[in-house]
Design a protein around this motif. Structure first.
Motif, PDB file in Angstrom:
ATOM      1  N   ARG A  72       0.849  -1.181   0.000  1.00 40.79           N
ATOM      2  CA  ARG A  72       0.000   0.000   0.000  1.00 40.79           C
ATOM      3  C   ARG A  72       0.887   1.234   0.000  1.00 40.79           C
ATOM      4  NH1 ARG A  72      -5.213  -0.283   2.234  1.00 40.79           N
ATOM      5  NH2 ARG A  72      -5.211   1.948   1.711  1.00 40.79           N
ATOM      6  N   SER A  73       0.812   2.023  -1.050  1.00 41.31           N
ATOM      7  CA  SER A  73       1.568   3.266  -1.127  1.00 41.31           C
ATOM      8  C   SER A  73       0.816   4.354  -0.376  1.00 41.31           C
ATOM      9  CB  SER A  73       1.757   3.673  -2.591  1.00 41.31           C
ATOM     10  OG  SER A  73       2.401   4.927  -2.680  1.00 41.31           O
ATOM     11  N   TYR A  74       1.562   5.105   0.488  1.00 41.57           N
ATOM     12  CA  TYR A  74       0.888   6.142   1.278  1.00 41.57           C
ATOM     13  C   TYR A  74       1.912   7.208   1.659  1.00 41.57           C
ATOM     14  CZ  TYR A  74      -3.076   7.730   4.090  1.00 41.57           C
ATOM     15  OH  TYR A  74      -4.149   8.433   4.592  1.00 41.57           O
ATOM     16  N   GLY A  75       2.235   8.081   0.713  1.00 44.22           N
ATOM     17  CA  GLY A  75       3.211   9.131   0.958  1.00 44.22           C
ATOM     18  C   GLY A  75       4.624   8.589   1.003  1.00 44.22           C
ATOM     19  N   ASP A  76       5.575   9.493   1.285  1.00 42.01           N
ATOM     20  CA  ASP A  76       6.985   9.092   1.324  1.00 42.01           C
ATOM     21  C   ASP A  76       7.580   9.204   2.720  1.00 42.01           C
ATOM     22  OD1 ASP A  76       7.262  11.804   1.738  1.00 42.01           O
ATOM     23  OD2 ASP A  76       8.221  12.220  -0.192  1.00 42.01           O
ATOM     24  N   GLY A  77       6.725   9.324   3.732  1.00 39.92           N
ATOM     25  CA  GLY A  77       7.199   9.386   5.100  1.00 39.92           C
ATOM     26  C   GLY A  77       7.374  10.785   5.649  1.00 39.92           C
ATOM     27  N   THR A  78       7.396  11.814   4.788  1.00 36.97           N
ATOM     28  CA  THR A  78       7.521  13.184   5.272  1.00 36.97           C
ATOM     29  C   THR A  78       6.162  13.676   5.759  1.00 36.97           C
ATOM     30  OG1 THR A  78       7.097  14.108   3.076  1.00 36.97           O
ATOM     31  CG2 THR A  78       9.399  13.649   3.668  1.00 36.97           C
ATOM     32  N   PRO A  79       6.139  14.602   6.719  1.00 38.00           N
ATOM     33  CA  PRO A  79       4.853  15.097   7.232  1.00 38.00           C
ATOM     34  C   PRO A  79       3.933  15.630   6.141  1.00 38.00           C
ATOM     35  CG  PRO A  79       6.631  15.761   8.702  1.00 38.00           C
ATOM     36  CD  PRO A  79       7.290  15.139   7.493  1.00 38.00           C
ATOM     37  N   GLN A  80       4.479  16.387   5.193  1.00 38.03           N
ATOM     38  CA  GLN A  80       3.624  16.959   4.159  1.00 38.03           C
ATOM     39  C   GLN A  80       3.050  15.892   3.238  1.00 38.03           C
ATOM     40  OE1 GLN A  80       2.551  20.236   3.962  1.00 38.03           O
ATOM     41  NE2 GLN A  80       1.130  19.221   2.552  1.00 38.03           N
ATOM     42  N   SER A  81       3.866  14.892   2.895  1.00 36.33           N
ATOM     43  CA  SER A  81       3.364  13.843   2.005  1.00 36.33           C
ATOM     44  C   SER A  81       2.284  13.016   2.694  1.00 36.33           C
ATOM     45  CB  SER A  81       4.503  12.934   1.537  1.00 36.33           C
ATOM     46  OG  SER A  81       4.908  12.046   2.554  1.00 36.33           O
ATOM     47  N   LEU A  82       2.443  12.773   3.996  1.00 37.13           N
ATOM     48  CA  LEU A  82       1.424  12.032   4.729  1.00 37.13           C
ATOM     49  C   LEU A  82       0.143  12.848   4.856  1.00 37.13           C
ATOM     50  CD1 LEU A  82       3.589  10.405   7.539  1.00 37.13           C
ATOM     51  CD2 LEU A  82       2.620   9.301   5.526  1.00 37.13           C
ATOM     52  N   ALA A  83       0.284  14.161   5.084  1.00 34.69           N
ATOM     53  CA  ALA A  83      -0.900  15.016   5.150  1.00 34.69           C
ATOM     54  C   ALA A  83      -1.634  15.015   3.816  1.00 34.69           C
ATOM     55  CB  ALA A  83      -0.495  16.436   5.545  1.00 34.69           C
ATOM     56  N   ASP A  84      -0.876  15.093   2.712  1.00 36.62           N
ATOM     57  CA  ASP A  84      -1.496  15.068   1.380  1.00 36.62           C
ATOM     58  C   ASP A  84      -2.200  13.731   1.138  1.00 36.62           C
ATOM     59  OD1 ASP A  84      -0.520  17.593   0.929  1.00 36.62           O
ATOM     60  OD2 ASP A  84       1.186  16.935  -0.278  1.00 36.62           O
ATOM     61  N   ALA A  85      -1.555  12.627   1.529  1.00 35.07           N
ATOM     62  CA  ALA A  85      -2.165  11.310   1.353  1.00 35.07           C
ATOM     63  C   ALA A  85      -3.440  11.189   2.175  1.00 35.07           C
ATOM     64  CB  ALA A  85      -1.168  10.218   1.734  1.00 35.07           C
ATOM     65  N   ASN A  86      -3.423  11.742   3.390  1.00 35.89           N
ATOM     66  CA  ASN A  86      -4.629  11.719   4.223  1.00 35.89           C
ATOM     67  C   ASN A  86      -5.785  12.445   3.545  1.00 35.89           C
ATOM     68  OD1 ASN A  86      -3.283  10.356   6.281  1.00 35.89           O
ATOM     69  ND2 ASN A  86      -2.816  12.207   7.435  1.00 35.89           N
ATOM     70  N   GLU A  87      -5.497  13.614   2.994  1.00 37.61           N
ATOM     71  CA  GLU A  87      -6.554  14.405   2.371  1.00 37.61           C
ATOM     72  C   GLU A  87      -7.099  13.712   1.125  1.00 37.61           C
ATOM     73  OE1 GLU A  87      -8.021  16.900   3.757  1.00 37.61           O
ATOM     74  OE2 GLU A  87      -6.611  16.841   5.434  1.00 37.61           O
ATOM     75  N   ARG A  88      -6.220  13.104   0.345  1.00 33.65           N
ATOM     76  CA  ARG A  88      -6.692  12.382  -0.850  1.00 33.65           C
ATOM     77  C   ARG A  88      -7.560  11.190  -0.442  1.00 33.65           C
ATOM     78  NH1 ARG A  88      -1.345  13.302  -2.532  1.00 33.65           N
ATOM     79  NH2 ARG A  88      -0.765  11.161  -1.989  1.00 33.65           N
ATOM     80  N   ALA A  89      -7.122  10.484   0.595  1.00 25.26           N
ATOM     81  CA  ALA A  89      -7.891   9.324   1.047  1.00 25.26           C
ATOM     82  C   ALA A  89      -9.264   9.741   1.562  1.00 25.26           C
ATOM     83  CB  ALA A  89      -7.117   8.579   2.133  1.00 25.26           C
ATOM     84  N   LEU A  90      -9.326  10.825   2.330  1.00 23.64           N
ATOM     85  CA  LEU A  90     -10.612  11.293   2.849  1.00 23.64           C
ATOM     86  C   LEU A  90     -11.531  11.765   1.730  1.00 23.64           C
ATOM     87  CD1 LEU A  90      -9.673  13.280   6.089  1.00 23.64           C
ATOM     88  CD2 LEU A  90     -11.047  11.203   5.940  1.00 23.64           C
ATOM     89  N   ALA A  91     -10.940  12.401   0.727  1.00 23.81           N
ATOM     90  CA  ALA A  91     -11.755  12.898  -0.387  1.00 23.81           C
ATOM     91  C   ALA A  91     -12.431  11.757  -1.143  1.00 23.81           C
ATOM     92  CB  ALA A  91     -10.894  13.733  -1.331  1.00 23.81           C
ATOM     93  N   GLY A  92     -11.811  10.588  -1.134  1.00 20.88           N
ATOM     94  CA  GLY A  92     -12.374   9.450  -1.854  1.00 20.88           C
ATOM     95  C   GLY A  92     -13.196   8.520  -0.992  1.00 20.88           C
ATOM     96  N   PHE A  93     -13.496   8.953   0.223  1.00 18.65           N
ATOM     97  CA  PHE A  93     -14.218   8.101   1.181  1.00 18.65           C
ATOM     98  C   PHE A  93     -15.324   8.932   1.800  1.00 18.65           C
ATOM     99  CE2 PHE A  93     -14.449   6.286   5.583  1.00 18.65           C
ATOM    100  CZ  PHE A  93     -14.900   5.011   5.239  1.00 18.65           C
ATOM    101  N   GLY A  94     -16.570   8.598   1.510  1.00 18.03           N
ATOM    102  CA  GLY A  94     -17.663   9.483   1.868  1.00 18.03           C
ATOM    103  C   GLY A  94     -18.287   9.266   3.236  1.00 18.03           C
ATOM    104  N   GLU A  95     -17.980   8.169   3.916  1.00 20.05           N
ATOM    105  CA  GLU A  95     -18.658   7.878   5.188  1.00 20.05           C
ATOM    106  C   GLU A  95     -18.231   8.862   6.277  1.00 20.05           C
ATOM    107  OE1 GLU A  95     -21.259   6.969   7.165  1.00 20.05           O
ATOM    108  OE2 GLU A  95     -21.100   5.091   5.992  1.00 20.05           O
TER     109      GLU A  95
END
Length: 273
Positions: A72-95
């Motif tokens: 499972r790819s989820y950012g590159d370990g840096t705080p900004q990349s993880l924050a970006d991955a979180n936002e993309r994941a939330l945007a694609g999940f409606g619950e």
């Protein structure tokens, strides 16, 4: 560091970790169940209660998948990349409803434990913060749930689920992750040796040598600064939920050694992802 001995989940996890993961997930679910308005803000965050709970459900699923051997790819370990991955994941999940999210949090935590129970190899897995043993991944899962569980409980005015035992079970992950979340600018040219002690006995060492950090289960023999800290305060500070100056003013943090003035600087050397 005084480590936890023994194992659970067929000898794969440190003793108490599986139980702590189950209990923490259930306690977070109990905080969420029956909440009608998940649009309330989470203190200190840009997320609502529903967004924070959705993120936690997704993260538990991510870690269960990783433990099961899925890439499972989820950012590159840096705080900004993880924050970006979180936002993309939330945007694609409606619950965003509380009860379904509560069940997901528990279901995915159980799925992690099942995956570890069925595993036949001790090979490291690739996580959002780099390679880890599956037991350290379990500590990561627990730590992540404790941080966001604290946020959810605080948003609703409910008791949080952090305690000394669970904080000590988070230490394997924190010791592994700390070198990966240092602030390069803050540690540049820094040379210092710290001993971190939690009330009750657990301890570890953090050494900086001209911008290079080493975190070890055993403290250095001649630390420049020893920090004694109440366990829950330590975890909240490590996760960016607690102001170090306020904690020191309340007597939750004490420091001594040849250079005790290094203590207030310590939290500033890291960026919580």
């Amino acid at each position: 560091m005084e480590s936890v001995t023994g194992h659970d989940v067929r000898g794969t996890l440190p003793e108490g970790l599986g139980e702590a993961i189950r209990a923490t997930a259930e306690e977070i679910a109990a905080v969420l169940r029956g909440v009608a308005d998940t649009g309330v803000p989470v203190p200190g965050s840009e997320w609502t209660l529903g967004q924070a709970a959705a993120h936690l459900a997704q993260a538990n699923e991510l870690m269960a998948d990783i433990a099961a051997g899925q890439e499972r790819s989820y950012g590159d370990g840096t705080p900004q990349s993880l924050a970006d991955a979180n936002e993309r994941a939330l945007a694609g999940f409606g619950e965003r409803d509380a009860d379904p999210l509560a069940e997901m949090i528990v279901t995915h935590a159980d799925a992690y434990l099942t995956a570890v129970d069925r595993c036949t190899t001790d090979a490291n897995v690739v996580t959002p913060l780099g390679p880890m043993a599956k037991a350290v991944l379990g500590s990561y899962l627990l730590t992540h749930m404790l941080g966001h569980g604290y946020d959810l409980a605080r948003a609703l005015g409910r008791p949080h689920m952090l305690d000394r035992t669970r904080v000590e079970l988070s230490l394997p992950f924190l010791i592994t992750a700390m070198p990966r979340v240092t602030d390069a600018a803050a540690i540049a040219r820094l040379t210092a040796r710290y001993t971190i002690r939690l009330w009750g006995g657990a301890r570890f060492g953090v050494t900086f040598t001209d911008g290079v950090v080493s975190v070890t289960p055993q403290p250095p023999t001649r630390p420049d600064c020893t920090i004694l800290i109440e366990p829950v305060t330590f975890l909240l500070m490590a996760l960016g939920r607690c102001n170090p100056w306020g904690a020191m003013a309340r007597g939750r943090v004490l420091a001594w050694g040849r250079k005790p003035w290094l203590a207030p600087r310590f939290p500033e050397l890291f960026k919580a992802p």
